[in-house]
Enzyme design. Structure first.
Site, PDB file in Angstrom:
ATOM      1  N   GLU A 105       0.838  -1.209   0.000  1.00  0.00           N
ATOM      2  CA  GLU A 105       0.000   0.000   0.000  1.00  0.00           C
ATOM      3  C   GLU A 105       0.866   1.250   0.000  1.00  0.00           C
ATOM      4  O   GLU A 105       0.538   2.239  -0.658  1.00  0.00           O
ATOM      5  CB  GLU A 105      -0.967   0.009   1.186  1.00  0.00           C
ATOM      6  N   HIS A 149       2.130   2.008  -3.466  1.00  0.00           N
ATOM      7  CA  HIS A 149       1.092   2.566  -4.339  1.00  0.00           C
ATOM      8  C   HIS A 149       1.138   4.093  -4.366  1.00  0.00           C
ATOM      9  O   HIS A 149       0.628   4.709  -5.306  1.00  0.00           O
ATOM     10  CB  HIS A 149      -0.304   2.148  -3.856  1.00  0.00           C
TER      11      HIS A 149
HETATM   12  N1  TRP Z   1      -6.127  -1.559  -4.524  1.00  0.00           N
HETATM   13  C1  TRP Z   1      -6.096  -2.447  -3.400  1.00  0.00           C
HETATM   14  C2  TRP Z   1      -4.706  -3.057  -3.359  1.00  0.00           C
HETATM   15  O1  TRP Z   1      -4.328  -3.807  -4.175  1.00  0.00           O
HETATM   16  C3  TRP Z   1      -7.046  -3.555  -3.407  1.00  0.00           C
HETATM   17  C4  TRP Z   1      -8.490  -3.311  -3.595  1.00  0.00           C
HETATM   18  C5  TRP Z   1      -9.160  -3.192  -4.731  1.00  0.00           C
HETATM   19  C6  TRP Z   1      -9.471  -3.380  -2.620  1.00  0.00           C
HETATM   20  N2  TRP Z   1     -10.508  -3.191  -4.534  1.00  0.00           N
HETATM   21  C7  TRP Z   1     -10.717  -3.309  -3.254  1.00  0.00           C
HETATM   22  C8  TRP Z   1      -9.406  -3.503  -1.254  1.00  0.00           C
HETATM   23  C9  TRP Z   1     -11.896  -3.409  -2.543  1.00  0.00           C
HETATM   24  C10 TRP Z   1     -10.591  -3.590  -0.555  1.00  0.00           C
HETATM   25  C11 TRP Z   1     -11.831  -3.564  -1.193  1.00  0.00           C
HETATM   26  O2  TRP Z   1      -3.933  -2.758  -2.538  1.00  0.00           O
HETATM   27 ZN    ZN Z   2      -2.525  -2.975  -4.862  1.00  0.00          ZN
END
Ligand code: TRP
Ligand code: ZN
Length: 880
Positions: free
Chosen positions: A304, A307
């Site tokens: 995270e 990101h």
């Molecule tokens: N973007 C998040 C990650 O990969 C993951 C994610 C996508 C997510 N959709 C979600 C987390 C819905 C919780 C609920 O780190």
């Molecule tokens: Zn991710």
């Protein structure tokens, strides 16, 4: 039929947005039952208006519209339309301010998307399309805006009010309420928006960035978990330092907040400056968390955090580009973990999960490219393919370009695209420019699904000292893609002589040898590589470090494999050579069992395990990986028609034979790994514990009271969760009175700890005993089981159906009926989780006619359900 209710979105239909939003001002009057949301949007037209204004379509779901004003004036009823998915302004002006007031009900939101209640807090989850469940908005990642958020709530029940960015104001309001105002100076897409409000405590520390800026780090949890945050906080600091050192990336806000939430659909979410985490990836204490838990927390915290640059500063133009941020960030978190622990062991773990889950996905009806061309529900494409195959694609770029040019490509990508929403193409172009390479063929990795197969043959000419490798690639057809073009594949390799020495690699036509390990580039369907100056027939060491996500076929002899296993310089190849042998052995035994013949484990296999156990020069974690047999799910992938019973019997036969024949060796290694000091999570002995618990598993497979006693002794004396669970996991698969005794004592000891009770459910669901289905059905009725909590669903329903092949695939079909029942119940509660539970059914074609029939019937029963959510519908329909 439901077919027409759910429309398919195609990548080729992408259009730039007709309207852009520059600023968003949100005011929340928070309450679990009824929250009022005021939104003030500065909107400007982004299209050619010579033929009139296009309508502005705002997404919105589960919202109650209260009022709508344009530049301060109530919008007339005939100037807009509302339905259950959108609000449309028919002919808006060139630029204007839109004010929308809506009401939502967080407490009734069991889908956990949008604003919802979890324990004593309200929190949000907006990726991918949750923001539209909070307010009307152009909920797509290429609309980026600057957000200012005002939160108002009851001060006593909601003392903490958090949103993205910096806190700019706070104070008291009448009636025991208070407010906080947050401003995020970075433009962001709506999916990165976040709000958290509740009765929380936090721990904090400061981090000084490489340019000397101080950043306040805060981890927010419920009061009872305050002493379980230290590891997450330390991991965050390590991740921040690592990204500076390895990628030159610095954090950009004054605060970085992480909130742990018990009810969460996935692992964690990278919202700008305010990550929201599944509490299982934050909370850890030495007594209650395993070594694996500690590792996973570090990995997800890193993911995270990374990101912030790969996802947030540069985001995706549209959801088809999801792997732009996810594949890249997976690669970054894998590298981070590899640097924090043992690189080879981390690589092996990543390859194992790719092969058993992603290869299976790629071989079935849900196969899709890393960049899909269409979807019905985007949540279904947060897949092993987009994430983990996507990570492998980035790794291949690094392998092809070399570390230096790859880093230059990353720098160029950040330089060119900071603040933008881009496509995978822009990323690959930056790599091509920095590496001065043509990567047009490489792009096929993003657009063609399926796992390529490399078939390798060789030819040695003693008279000329030349050795030729011929590599042919092919790729099976996948839904919508009957024919494939050849991929651009990096094949890392070396050559060993019969004594295990690595040979200098000089391709015919080259002036001199270039090292003993090199990367061959495959572009055509068949490629040949001739090496000069080879004095005897060598053994090829192929696909070093698993340089491409492919299946490799080369007719290795047992001696070849033994040589690679003991002498190759590449740890992945050493491990893989052992796995190939184990697969051969177990598949052979499976055949014998199917034919009703007496199956026996050959002496040579036992001897090689004996030698490995005697070798104390090897890293303990690596040795544990070497001594671990391929999983039943991976073995299943090797069979034309999967026979879960025969696979299970064959693998158990090997385990029990190893246990019996090597009893004293296993006992000795286990004793040598016994703890000499009280446990500390960072004592560097996780590998020892892994190996010790593996030895215990083999002893238990041998059977007998002595092993059970050893297990119980370890269970009782353990001062850490890894050892306690290592013993409990074995006891749950043992038909002995100690089993219930241990399970009951474990429950009594940990009943207040959700994370540990999840493990208690999981291990019972994974039991190899024939009564497991009955146990699982009984656990469904347990007071601690809760279909509304995703972690609990995964711990029981997910573990049983995805981790217990032999019991789930019981030929009577009870496992199938059970899973379909739970999916239908979940469909009404949480469609995302319901859809995730469908995975095992998507593999139905791989089984015998009888099981096929049973699984198909359940899929049809699911599809016949009225009111099926888009998520479940898409996967069930595509599976059939
Ligand atoms: N973007 C998040 C990650 O990969 C993951 C994610 C996508 C997510 N959709 C979600 C987390 C819905 C919780 C609920 O780190
Ligand atoms: Zn991710």
């Amino acid at each position: 039929m439901s077919q027409c209710q759910h429309q398919t979105i195609h990548q080729k239909d992408y259009k730039v947005p007709d309207y852009l939003v520059d600023t968003v001002e949100l005011t929340f009057d928070l309450s679990p039952e009824d929250t009022r949301v005021l939104s003030r949007l500065a909107i400007r037209s982004n299209h050619d208006r010579s033929n009139g204004a296009s309508p502005l379509v705002l997404d919105g779901e589960e919202l109650t519209l209260v009022s709508l004003k344009l530049d301060g004036v109530e919008v007339k009823r005939d100037a807009y339309r509302v339905d259950d998915a959108s609000l449309t302004l028919l002919a808006p002006p060139e630029s204007f301010v839109l004010e929308v007031e809506t009401r939502i009900k967080p407490k009734e939101n069991s889908a956990l998307s949008g604003l919802y209640a979890s324990g004593p807090m309200l929190c949000t989850q907006c990726e991918a399309e949750g923001f539209r469940r909070i307010t009307y908005f152009t909920d797509r990642p290429d609309v980026m805006a600057v957000y200012t958020v005002t939160l108002r709530a009851d001060k006593a029940s909601c003392p903490v009010l958090l949103a993205n960015g910096n806190l700019v104001d706070r104070g008291d309001l009448p009636d025991g309420r208070h407010f906080a105002v947050w401003h995020d100076p970075f433009k962001k897409p709506s999916y990165l928006f976040a709000v958290v409000a509740g009765d929380l405590v936090h721990i904090a520390d400061r981090f000084t960035t490489m340019s000397g800026r101080a950043v306040q780090l805060e981890i927010y949890v419920e009061e009872r978990n305050k002493d379980k945050c230290e590891h997450a906080l330390r991991s965050l600091m390590r991740a921040m330092r690592w990204d500076e050192e390895k990628f030159g990336r610095e954090y950009d806000l004054d605060t970085y907040m992480v909130v742990a939430v018990d009810d969460f659909n996935m692992g964690a979410m990278e919202n700008k400056g305010l990550n929201v985490f599944n509490s299982r990836y934050v909370l850890a204490s030495p007594e209650s968390a395993t070594d694996d838990d500690y590792e996973a927390i570090e990995e997800v915290i890193g993911h995270e955090y990374f990101h912030n640059w790969t996802g947030n500063r540069i985001t995706c133009r549209d959801w088809f580009q999801l792997s732009l941020k996810e594949g890249l960030t997976i690669f970054r978190d894998q590298e981070f973990s590899a640097d924090m622990q043992s690189r080879p062991v981390k690589r092996i773990a990543d390859v194992k999960s790719l092969r058993s889950a992603q290869f299976a996905e790629d071989a079935g009806p849900l196969a899709h490219p890393v960049r899909p061309e269409s979807y019905v529900e985007i949540n279904n494409f947060y897949s092993m393919t987009v994430y983990h195959k996507g990570g492998e694609v980035i790794r291949m770029l690094q392998t092809l370009l070399g570390r230096e040019a790859f880093r230059a490509g990353m720098d160029l990508y950040f330089e060119r695209h900071d603040g933008q929403a881009v496509r995978v193409d822009e990323f690959v172009q930056a790599m091509a420019d920095a590496g001065k390479r043509d990567l047009s063929q490489f792009m096929l990795w993003y657009d063609q699904a399926g796992t390529p197969v490399l078939t390798v043959s060789d030819d040695y000419r003693p008279e000329s000292g030349s050795y030729t490798l011929t590599v042919t690639q092919s790729c099976p057809s996948t839904p919508g893609q009957p024919e494939k073009k050849p991929f651009h594949i990096p094949l890392a390799m070396g050559l060993l002589d019969r004594d295990g020495n690595e040979l200098p690699l000089q391709l015919a036509g080259e002036a001199a040898a270039a090292g003993t390990s090199r990367v061959l580039e495959l572009r055509g369907e068949t490629e040949t590589f001739t090496f000069a100056g080879i004095k005897e027939r060598p053994v090829p060491s192929l696909l070093r470090n698993f340089s491409a996500p492919v299946k490799l076929q080369y007719p290795y002899s047992d001696e070849d494999l033994n040589l690679l296993m003991t002498r190759d310089s590449d740890p992945f190849v050493r491990w893989e050579a052992g796995q190939v042998q184990a697969v051969k052995l177990i598949m052979g035994l499976t055949g014998e069992i199917q034919a009703g013949r007496q199956a026996q484990v050959p002496e040579s296999f036992i001897e090689s395990f004996r030698r490995l156990l005697a070798d104390d020069s090897q890293d303990r974690a690596f040795l544990a990986e070497t001594l671990t047999l391929p999983a039943e799910s991976y073995l299943a992938e090797q069979m034309a028609v999967i026979d879960p019973d025969a696979i299970h019997q064959a693998r158990e036969l090997v385990r029990s034979t190893v246990g019996r024949r090597l009893w004293s060796e296993l006992t000795a290694v286990r004793a040598a790994c016994a703890p000499k000091a009280p446990y500390r999570p960072d004592d560097g002995l996780a590998g020892c514990r892994r190996l010790k618990n593996l030895c215990l598993a083999y002893l238990m497979a041998a059977g007998g009271q002595e092993a059970i006693d050893a297990c119980m002794a370890q269970y009782r004396s353990a001062d850490n969760m890894t050892d306690s669970l290592g013993a409990l996991a074995q006891l749950t698969s043992c038909a002995c009175p100690e089993r219930d005794e241990a399970l009951a004592s474990f429950y009594d000891c940990w009943r207040g700890d959700r994370g540990v009770i999840d493990k208690w459910f999981t291990h019972q669901a994974l039991s190899r005993l024939p009564d497991t289905m009955d146990r699982v059905l009984a656990l469904l009725e347990h007071p601690d089981f809760d279909l509304r909590n995703p972690n609990r669903v995964r711990s029981l329903v997910g573990a049983f159906s995805q981790g217990n092949q032999v019991r789930f695939h019981d030929a009577g079909g009870r496992g199938y009926r059970f899973l379909a029942d739970q999916i239908l119940r979940l469909n009404a509660i949480n469609p995302q989780i319901a859809a995730r539970m469908l995975t095992p059914f998507s593999r139905w074609r791989r089984y015998d006619a009888h099981r096929q029939e049973l699984m198909k019937k359940e899929l049809e029963r699911i599809l016949a359900e009225p009111g099926l959510a888009r998520d479940v519908y898409e996967l069930a329909a595509k599976s059939l």
